[in-house]
Write an enzyme that holds these catalytic residues in place. Structure first.
Site, PDB file in Angstrom:
ATOM      1  N   CYS A  78       0.832  -1.200   0.000  1.00  0.00           N
ATOM      2  CA  CYS A  78       0.000   0.000   0.000  1.00  0.00           C
ATOM      3  C   CYS A  78       0.871   1.257   0.000  1.00  0.00           C
ATOM      4  CB  CYS A  78      -0.923   0.020   1.219  1.00  0.00           C
ATOM      5  SG  CYS A  78      -1.972   1.495   1.324  1.00  0.00           S
ATOM      6  N   CYS A  84      -0.553   6.002   7.155  1.00  0.00           N
ATOM      7  CA  CYS A  84      -1.897   5.643   7.597  1.00  0.00           C
ATOM      8  C   CYS A  84      -1.816   4.878   8.923  1.00  0.00           C
ATOM      9  CB  CYS A  84      -2.570   4.787   6.526  1.00  0.00           C
ATOM     10  SG  CYS A  84      -4.169   4.124   6.987  1.00  0.00           S
ATOM     11  N   CYS A  87      -3.251  -1.244   9.048  1.00  0.00           N
ATOM     12  CA  CYS A  87      -2.406  -2.245   8.358  1.00  0.00           C
ATOM     13  C   CYS A  87      -0.923  -2.086   8.683  1.00  0.00           C
ATOM     14  CB  CYS A  87      -2.630  -2.171   6.852  1.00  0.00           C
ATOM     15  SG  CYS A  87      -4.327  -2.446   6.332  1.00  0.00           S
ATOM     16  N   CYS A 179      -7.379   2.227  -0.963  1.00  0.00           N
ATOM     17  CA  CYS A 179      -7.320   1.386   0.237  1.00  0.00           C
ATOM     18  C   CYS A 179      -7.546  -0.066  -0.167  1.00  0.00           C
ATOM     19  CB  CYS A 179      -8.385   1.825   1.246  1.00  0.00           C
ATOM     20  SG  CYS A 179      -8.389   0.802   2.741  1.00  0.00           S
ATOM     21  N   GLN A 301     -19.761  -8.476  12.115  1.00  0.00           N
ATOM     22  CA  GLN A 301     -18.322  -8.687  11.998  1.00  0.00           C
ATOM     23  C   GLN A 301     -17.821  -8.148  10.657  1.00  0.00           C
ATOM     24  OE1 GLN A 301     -16.017  -9.724  14.005  1.00  0.00           O
ATOM     25  NE2 GLN A 301     -17.012 -10.894  15.628  1.00  0.00           N
ATOM     26  N   TYR A 330     -23.792 -10.923  25.064  1.00  0.00           N
ATOM     27  CA  TYR A 330     -23.283  -9.893  24.150  1.00  0.00           C
ATOM     28  C   TYR A 330     -23.637 -10.299  22.710  1.00  0.00           C
ATOM     29  CZ  TYR A 330     -20.547  -9.296  28.433  1.00  0.00           C
ATOM     30  OH  TYR A 330     -20.158  -9.190  29.746  1.00  0.00           O
ATOM     31  N   GLU A 351     -28.106  -8.482  25.207  1.00  0.00           N
ATOM     32  CA  GLU A 351     -27.308  -7.445  24.550  1.00  0.00           C
ATOM     33  C   GLU A 351     -27.647  -6.090  25.153  1.00  0.00           C
ATOM     34  OE1 GLU A 351     -25.209  -4.855  22.383  1.00  0.00           O
ATOM     35  OE2 GLU A 351     -24.879  -7.020  22.329  1.00  0.00           O
ATOM     36  N   ASP A 400     -19.335 -13.405  23.914  1.00  0.00           N
ATOM     37  CA  ASP A 400     -18.501 -12.684  22.943  1.00  0.00           C
ATOM     38  C   ASP A 400     -18.475 -11.208  23.340  1.00  0.00           C
ATOM     39  OD1 ASP A 400     -17.075 -11.830  20.759  1.00  0.00           O
ATOM     40  OD2 ASP A 400     -18.639 -12.217  19.279  1.00  0.00           O
ATOM     41  N   CYS A 427     -12.016 -10.763  21.160  1.00  0.00           N
ATOM     42  CA  CYS A 427     -11.179  -9.978  20.244  1.00  0.00           C
ATOM     43  C   CYS A 427      -9.985  -9.382  20.977  1.00  0.00           C
ATOM     44  CB  CYS A 427     -12.010  -8.871  19.589  1.00  0.00           C
ATOM     45  SG  CYS A 427     -12.746  -7.705  20.767  1.00  0.00           S
TER      46      CYS A 427
END
Length: 469
Positions: A78, A84, A87, A179, A301, A330, A351, A400, A427
């Site tokens: 990139c 940026c 990434c 991008c 997601q 969640y 939730e 989650d 995550c």
């Protein structure tokens, strides 16, 4: 700060070899019993370092000169790499990225969790390494960030930009030309909006004073071909309707064209009206024959194909036979709940966001799923003893949570509920490890599966199966 640390902060370090990657994508150097975290390097680089921050137990540094480049490096693809904020691992080969993500999960669970665990399964790679995201958010700025090359060129540069934040700078936006994260027509739409705004001299966002007309652009591309665009503005402007009409005419593939008027201090709009200007007020994603409705405020997601892999692992870890009562904590828009519902007797989702719960019900309805129920509220307030009495003791709990992990009160409730199995999707392995240590009082870890959902970043998902002792 020690005398050595003060000296290093003044003088820096010369010809230091970078040793390894650690959490959050930083590299590690040890020097005279000091721990130094370094950004912008790779293991095997030999560099000079400038100390940028000195804490009691560690230092932070950036490279000022490279004496030797690591053999692990590859050429970033990139043009915006290094400027940026996204990434940041493009300079590493994909196999190397997976190696360090695997190591991050193993080290974090051992160092923070401190619980007995089976061997961690090899990390599952992302189905795609570029153009894997279904959602991107771009920010307008009247005073875009200039690279060193642009400054040195002496050319007159257009400062009104539409792009991404530079690392750790809320007020600095780079003008993104291409991008690699989201498939077309994402780039085409962004450039068309930016160029139209230039040609019609529309006021761009001032991120410091929070003035200007154009604020934020969100593009969502679904695997069904549906396409959503959300233009966020500070206020209504005579140019709003012409701009939306221009987009509608130029990109007929947009199936949901929306705008939001937002003069708040932040760009969140969950509490604001989203106006659907053209098309439907939602798009659809598909997964294993299921159809999920995604609205402007819905969470889904961002790596659709990666999410399918993640959910299959969670379902496998749940060991469902068709007779189980499942709690999905969640639950968001009910994606996991509806994904496992056909293999369960009943799924109860909880939730915090009420709009998401409404989406979850819709997703059950459009898929003819009748064995789900969803409830809105703060998890620690909803998941009470009375709730369990009313809805039954679950055979399996799937959780989650957000990056912050589970509230201690929620962990305590899980210990009191004593479901035979828990599947913990995370995550953030660090907060997951913290929660696993608390759950260790009643549960043992039986399986661990890292999943790469975000190539070229340090982020990693992890799924853990727990069984009641």
């Amino acid at each position: 700060m020690t005398t050595t640390a003060k000296k290093l902060k003044t003088e820096g370090l010369r010809e230091i070899e970078i040793t390894t990657m650690v959490a959050e994508g930083k590299c590690l150097v040890r020097h005279d019993n000091l721990v130094i975290f370094v950004t912008g390097v790779a293991p095997g680089d030999v560099v000079d370092l400038r100390i940028t921050k000195a804490k009691k137990s560690f230092l932070e540094a950036v490279p000022t000169r490279f004496h030797k480049y690591s053999d692990l490096r590859v050429e970033p693809f990139c043009q915006h790499f290094g400027t940026c904020g996204g990434c940041k691992w493009q300079h590493l080969g994909y196999d190397t990225q997976l190696h360090y993500k695997q190591q991050q999960v193993e080290d974090t669970l051992q160092r923070i969790g401190k619980v007995e665990m089976p061997p961690v399964a090899p990390i599952q790679h992302s189905p795609a390494r570029t153009y894997y995201r279904n959602k991107l958010e771009y920010t307008f700025s009247h005073n875009g960030w200039l690279t060193n090359e642009q400054i040195q060129s002496g050319a007159e540069i257009e400062r009104r930009v539409l792009g991404f934040h530079t690392p750790a700078r809320f007020d600095k936006i780079i003008d993104v030309q291409h991008c690699w994260l989201q498939p077309e027509p994402s780039n085409e739409i962004r450039l068309a909006v930016r160029n139209y705004a230039h040609e019609h001299d529309l006021p761009f966002n001032n991120l410091v004073t929070q003035e200007g007309f154009l604020r934020n652009l969100i593009i969502r591309t679904a695997n069904t071909g549906d396409l959503m665009v959300i233009l966020q503005c500070y206020y209504h402007h005579d140019a709003l309707v012409p701009l939306l009409d221009y987009l509608h005419a130029k990109f007929p593939q947009i199936t949901s064209l929306n705008y939001v008027l937002n003069n708040k201090g932040n760009e969140t709009f969950h509490d604001l009206e989203v106006v659907c200007y053209k098309g439907e007020p939602h798009i659809h994603e598909e997964m294993e024959g299921l159809r999920f409705r995604v609205g402007p405020k819905s969470f889904y997601q961002t790596n659709s194909e990666g999410a399918y892999n993640l959910y299959k692992i969670a379902r496998d870890f749940a060991q469902l036979t068709g007779n189980e009562l499942v709690y999905d904590l969640y639950t968001g828009a009910g994606t996991i709940a509806n994904f496992v519902a056909r293999q369960a007797s009943k799924v109860v989702g909880v939730e915090y966001v009420e709009q998401a719960v409404q989406d979850a019900y819709v997703n059950s309805e459009i898929n003819d799923i009748t064995n789900t129920a969803f409830f809105a509220g703060d998890m620690k307030d909803v998941l009470t003893a009375d709730f369990t009495v009313q809805h039954g003791r679950p055979d399996v709990i799937i959780t989650d949570p957000p990056r912050a992990g589970m509230h201690p009160d929620v962990v305590q409730r899980l210990l009191e509920i004593r479901a035979p199995r828990i599947v913990y999707v995370s995550c953030n392995p660090a907060t997951q490890a913290r929660d696993l240590e608390l759950l260790d009082a009643a549960y043992r870890v039986t399986r661990v599966q890292p999943v790469d959902m975000f190539p070229h970043t340090h982020h990693v998902e992890n799924v853990v199966a727990l069984e009641l002792r």
